[in-house]
Design a protein around this motif. Structure first.
Motif, short mmCIF file in Angstrom:
data_model
loop_
_atom_site.label_atom_id
_atom_site.label_comp_id
_atom_site.label_asym_id
_atom_site.label_seq_id
_atom_site.Cartn_x
_atom_site.Cartn_y
_atom_site.Cartn_z
N HIS A 28 0.82 -1.20 0.00
CA HIS A 28 0.00 0.00 0.00
C HIS A 28 0.86 1.25 0.00
N HIS A 31 -15.00 7.50 15.67
CA HIS A 31 -14.19 6.58 14.88
C HIS A 31 -15.04 5.45 14.28
N ILE A 32 -15.88 4.87 15.10
CA ILE A 32 -16.72 3.77 14.62
C ILE A 32 -17.65 4.28 13.52
N THR A 90 -15.75 4.74 10.33
CA THR A 90 -15.46 3.45 9.71
C THR A 90 -16.66 2.97 8.92
N TRP A 91 -17.83 3.13 9.53
CA TRP A 91 -19.04 2.68 8.82
C TRP A 91 -19.25 3.46 7.54
N ARG A 97 -16.98 5.05 5.82
CA ARG A 97 -15.90 4.79 4.89
C ARG A 97 -16.16 3.49 4.12
N ASP A 98 -16.65 2.48 4.84
CA ASP A 98 -16.89 1.20 4.18
C ASP A 98 -18.15 1.23 3.32
N PRO A 150 -28.12 -1.26 2.23
CA PRO A 150 -29.50 -1.34 2.72
C PRO A 150 -29.57 -2.34 3.88
N LYS A 165 -19.63 0.84 23.39
CA LYS A 165 -19.24 1.13 22.01
C LYS A 165 -19.88 0.20 20.97
N ASP A 166 -20.31 -0.99 21.39
CA ASP A 166 -20.90 -1.89 20.39
C ASP A 166 -22.23 -1.36 19.87
N PRO A 226 -22.96 2.19 16.14
CA PRO A 226 -23.49 2.33 14.78
C PRO A 226 -25.00 2.51 14.73
N TYR A 282 -15.09 -1.26 26.89
CA TYR A 282 -15.61 -2.37 27.67
C TYR A 282 -14.97 -2.47 29.04
N GLN A 333 -10.19 3.72 27.00
CA GLN A 333 -9.82 2.34 26.72
C GLN A 333 -10.47 1.38 27.69
#
Lengths: 146, 904
Positions: B47, B480-481, B484-485, B487-488, B492, B554-555, B558, B586, B629
């Protein structure tokens, strides 16, 4: 900051990789640097990767690249140098710890091979020392299905 | 073995030179992939180093680092690396390469002249010169060309090309460089250079300019203790003098709480716990306790605050559980809802309303949002393949199917995961699937489902996020999470399920289906509010006036940052969207995970059986709050924090302050004449209180708690230094000083009562009771203020905390460690603190006991030296041990029991 080791004879040694390799030889644990020419070169390569790429203050983007690289590399390997545990694993573990503790569960799953390798190394006798144990969850939380 | 060296790679030179110098059993291919190989996987580093050399070894290993390849060639001819060669290689990789890249960029892309570009290399060239001159050898590691020379030369050559481009004062380096360039392997490699440089230019131009210095993350803003200025002191003295006037007026409780125009209106939710999971400590700190602490803080600040939560009750898991227990889902939910409510009551969670998702309001609001999404074209239809059991007449959720694992052949694999090989299974891939209920064979049946068209909402979502992030406080992990979502790419998401226990889908063709929980559950926040007040829309359709805080682990991020906002944005009804998303990491349990099935960890309903008060749990969980953390709950640490922070620091200070008023001033706060030292204390504490407010406003709850503890530490120090217990026996001036110190200390204790209220409300109430602080003086001021003026009468002062004993905690650790016996031992009641006249940590007591121990020790030695009777010696030794134990307790150490003594 670059570490310096002041030895009793001669000038000091500079650089993480240099000092670590020196101490490994001093401790007569040469197998940690690889046995064959191939292994030695591979260990050298990952130590270099460790000091040039995984060097602390990297951006989120760099971190992602590193994890992607390693995840791909570790896909079919137990350790960085293949089937033998080496200094490269130890130093990489220390370099990645601050990254791994901050990963979300989702990311740990995304970089599954890195997670598996990291968990293995942190439980390798004598490696973890003062660092905190990073917890990896056995069951996956996120699947790709929607 | 194959070597590929792309011509544009700056590292090509050293690889070619090394291959020539250490006759490598390989012929390098220049250019693209060699003909015989059709495909190859890009090596790691691909990369970032698309132009890298690579060496494929016969055993399949790939070397992608030019230095490692050079090293390999030298190893093959028997030259082992030494400390010195390793050091040069490391230096070249970390120092020289980045500088060379920068110099080449200046020259090739920006067209600067040669000498200009050497600036970035100056100190590195000087380092080389110095080393060569000092060592006196002709080469970098000895007198022959080693891998170190080849690597460093290969790096430098593209920039220098000729030794004359080196400054003339670098004489030794010049001659080394000339001799290297003339050496045959290097000369041959260098012949390729002009071509290579042209290619390199294209490569460099297409990439961002190399950075010379790695960027440094900003340092944490909290430096060492700030020095006090005169302004600080003057401001603190002013606040002190204002007395109760500096405090916000106490809030008049109103039911229902509704937004008020012109006020700060704070709406707080904590993630809805799933009804049939009893929450463990991690769940409790992750959302409800964090949200409660913040809600209490908001109320103390006199902000108009509504805090809602409830149980999430729909879904497969409830349905399954109800079937197992022979209950209707509603009965099961009723039962568990009560369990939840009890747990939170015990933990003193101050919900304005703790509701549930199985209400008519939920159906009404969820269906309304659905209809609006449908009308606006944000829903899609698609077909999914699902297993259907004809004899039961229903589609089977994954956990209702069993069969043979397609991976390992295990016969009793579950529909979601194989218990034997642990692999995740797609239920339709199971071999010989069986319905878990009737043992019939389900068949794969296509079924229609509705999907929320997230890609269509992505633009709106991003615009909203940008606005919200600019002003809202989102924790780093939440941002951040979410990134990430995004970005990916959003896909649907299915919002319907073939179940009966859920909110029915109000659309023909889907009437036998219900909404999937993740679509339905967040709507629970709205419906729970609607069950609290008919005017719920004043909270939820009022983004102009209402600030919404979501608390979660954090889970859950989204669903709150992407999916639910998309539902609300798509429904387009002026909904109040989340402004501040507060996600924790956690909490682990003693180095592992909480596990209900294995009995590992403490769950909400067991916490009260431990005999440890709710406020101690609250304190410890907030102290550990996984901000930033993951953190881990540990019994030993709980004991330590209880005995050190709560008992010896906080409890000790408040108790002494109150006791001094009672003992020395007959329960009446004495007159205070502030000295410069007192004013400095006020300023110091006012700074801490200001810091506390800043942290709490940013919902950095754990750090704010540290501020509170720091205040009582300052208080303890203040008492210790001023020794009011001595001065009270002195002359008039000393007595007055004792009065001032006691008065200031008891006012600090009163301030602590308010500061502690969000964290440990029970303790706060106890302090208010003991010091008889009137309710209107319990607010949170901007600094330390005199709320208990001279003449105020305090009540009966008693210890606030109890010591935890190691045995007690060890018993609890074993009981909750997953290996406990079937019958847990009855909860042990905490033993009261040792019966000493002052609370532990009292320096006076410690001093007295230390003296006594020394005296008794001398006596024992004298007796032994005089060969006294054994009985007499033993009696004095026993007394000595007793004293030592008392001393240990007073110092807050756990007394050492001299076990080995008897064997002697």
């Amino acid at each position: 900051q670059v570490p310096v080791l002041q030895t009793n004879n001669g000038p000091g040694l500079t650089g993480l990789m240099t000092i670590a390799a020196h101490l490994v030889r001093q401790a007569r644990k040469d197998q940690l640097l690889g046995s064959t020419a191939e292994e030695k070169a591979v260990v050298q390569q990952w130590l270099e990767y460790r000091v040039t790429r995984v060097n602390g203050g990297s951006s989120k983007e760099d971190t992602r690249t590193i994890l992607k690289d390693l995840n791909m590399h570790l896909e079919d390997k137990v350790y960085l140098a293949g089937n033998i545990f080496t200094l490269a694993d130890i130093l990489m573990y220390y370099g990645l710890h601050h990254i791994m503790v901050d990963l979300t569960v989702q990311e740990k799953e995304k970089y599954l091979n890195v997670s598996r390798w990291f968990n293995h190394i942190q439980h390798y006798p004598g490696v973890r020392q003062h660092l905190s144990d990073v917890v990896f969850i056995k069951n996956r939380l996120y699947t790709n299905a929607h | 073995m194959r070597l590929r060296v792309p011509p544009g790679a700056p590292a090509a030179l050293k690889v070619l030179a090394a291959a020539g110098a250490a006759p490598a059993p390989v012929r390098p291919h220049l250019g693209g992939p060699a003909g015989e190989s059709g495909t190859f996987t890009p090596p790691p580093g691909a990369h970032s180093q698309p132009r890298g050399s690579r060496l494929e070894l016969d055993n399949g290993t790939v070397l992608f680092s030019a230095n490692a390849i050079c090293q390999y060639f030298y190893l093959c001819r028997g030259e082992e690396p030494t400390d010195l060669t390793t050091q040069w290689l490391e230096w070249e990789a970390t120092e020289l390469q980045p500088a060379v890249a920068a110099a080449l960029y200046l020259r090739l892309v920006q067209g600067r002249a040669g000498p200009d570009t050497l600036g970035v290399l100056q100190h590195l060239l000087a380092h080389l010169e110095q080393h060569l001159a000092r060592s006196g050898s002709t080469h970098l590691a000895g007198d022959a060309a080693s891998v170190a020379d080849v690597v460093v030369w290969g790096s430098l050559f593209p920039v220098l090309q000729d030794e004359t481009s080196l400054p003339s004062e670098l004489q030794v380096l010049r001659s080394w460089f000339r001799s290297m360039s003339l050496w045959e392997p290097c000369r041959d490699a260098a012949a390729l250079l002009p071509e290579a440089l042209r290619e390199l230019r294209t490569h460099l131009a297409q990439h961002p300019p190399p950075l010379l210095n790695p960027r440094h993350e900003p340092q944490d803003e909290e430096g060492p203790e700030r020095t006090l200025t005169d302004d600080d002191i003057a401001a603190a003295v002013d606040i002190w003098a204002q007395g109760p006037a500096a405090l916000p007026p106490p809030r008049q409780p109103r039911t229902p709480v509704l937004p008020v125009e012109g006020e700060r209106n704070v709406l707080i939710t904590s993630a809805l716990p799933y009804v049939n999971n009893v929450p463990h400590l991690g769940n409790i700190i992750g959302c409800v306790l964090s949200a409660d602490t913040f809600a209490r803080y908001c109320r103390l600040r006199n902000w108009n605050t509504l805090f809602v939560c409830g149980t999430d009750e729909y879904g497969t898991a409830t349905e399954t559980r109800a079937l197992e227990e022979g209950l209707s889902p509603q009965e099961l939910c009723d039962r568990y809802h009560a369990v939840h409510a009890d747990v939170y009551t015990w933990f003193r969670i101050s919900f304005d309303h703790f509701g549930r998702t199985t209400t008519p309001q939920q159906t009404r609001i969820a269906q309304d949002i659905f209809q609006r999404l449908l009308a606006r074209g944000f829903l899609l239809q698609d077909t999914l393949e699902q297993l259907r059991c004809e004899s039961c007449g229903r589609y089977l959720a994954d956990r209702f199917v069993e069969g043979t694992c397609p991976f390992c052949g295990y016969a009793e694999a579950r529909g979601d995961q194989c218990d034997k090989c642990g692999k995740l299974i797609n239920a339709v891939e199971l071999k010989n699937p069986q319905c878990k209920l009737c043992r019939g064979t389900p068949v794969v049946t296509p079924t229609q489902h509705l999907f929320l068209d997230l890609p269509k909402l992505e633009g709106q979502l991003e615009a909203w996020l940008e606005r919200t992030w600019a002003s809202g406080d989102w924790t780093a992990n939440a941002r951040h999470i979410t990134r990430t979502w995004l970005r990916d790419g959003l896909k649907p998401r299915c919002i319907t399920r073939d179940l009966t226990w859920g909110t029915p889908v109000p659309l023909d063709g889907f009437r036998d289906k219900v909404f999937y929980v993740w679509f339905d559950a967040p709507i629970g926040y709205l419906s729970i509010t609607a069950n609290y007040t008919e005017q719920w829309e004043r909270w939820w359709k009022n983004p102009q006036q209402v600030e919404l805080y979501n608390f979660m682990a954090k889970d859950n991020v989204p669903f709150h940052s992407v999916v639910f906002p998309c539902s609300l944005l798509g429904a387009d009804d002026n909904y109040t969207l989340v402004k501040h998303l507060i996600a924790t990491e956690y909490l682990n349990y003693e180095d592992g995970k909480f596990s209900k099935s294995r009995g590992v960890g403490v769950f909400g309903d067991m916490a009260k059986d431990t005999g440890i008060p709710a406020d101690v749990w609250r304190f410890y969980l907030l102290y550990l709050r996984p901000e930033g953390q993951d953190s881990a709950f540990s019994w030993a640490d709980l004991l330590l924090k209880n005995n050190s922070e709560l008992l010896n620091n906080l409890g000790n200070f408040i108790n002494r302050a109150g006791m001094f008023v009672c003992k020395f001033f007959a329960g009446t706060v004495p007159d205070m004449v502030l000295t410069a030292e007192d004013q400095r204390l006020l300023a110091r504490l006012t700074l801490e209180i200001r810091q506390y407010h800043q942290l709490m406003e940013k919902v950095r709850i754990r750090d704010a708690l540290r501020c509170v503890l720091s205040i009582s530490r300052h208080g303890n120090q203040y008492i210790q230094v001023n020794e009011p217990w001595k001065r009270i026996k002195g002359d008039e001036r000393d007595r007055q000083r004792a009065g001032t110190v006691t008065g200031v200390a008891v006012n600090v204790a009163a301030a602590l009562a308010a500061l502690l209220q969000p964290f440990v409300p029970g303790v706060s109430a106890a302090i208010q009771g003991q010091l008889r602080i009137p309710p209107e003086r319990c607010g949170l001021g901007p600094g330390l203020t005199c709320t208990l003026p001279a003449g105020h009468r305090v009540g009966t002062v008693s210890p606030l905390f109890q010591k935890l004993e190691p045995e007690q905690v060890e018993a609890l650790r074993q009981r909750f460690g997953g290996t406990q016996a079937k019958e847990p031992p009855p909860a042990s009641v905490p033993t009261p603190a040792p019966n000493t006249s002052a609370a532990p940590g009292d320096p006076k007591l410690i001093q007295e006991l230390t003296e006594q121990v020394a005296k008794q020790g001398n006596l024992v030695r004298q007796l032994k030296a005089a060969q006294a009777e054994k009985a007499q010696v033993d009696a004095q030794v026993a007394k000595l041990l007793e004293l030592k134990q008392q001393l240990a307790l007073a110092e807050g150490r756990s007394p050492e029991v001299p076990k080995g003594k008897r064997k002697k």
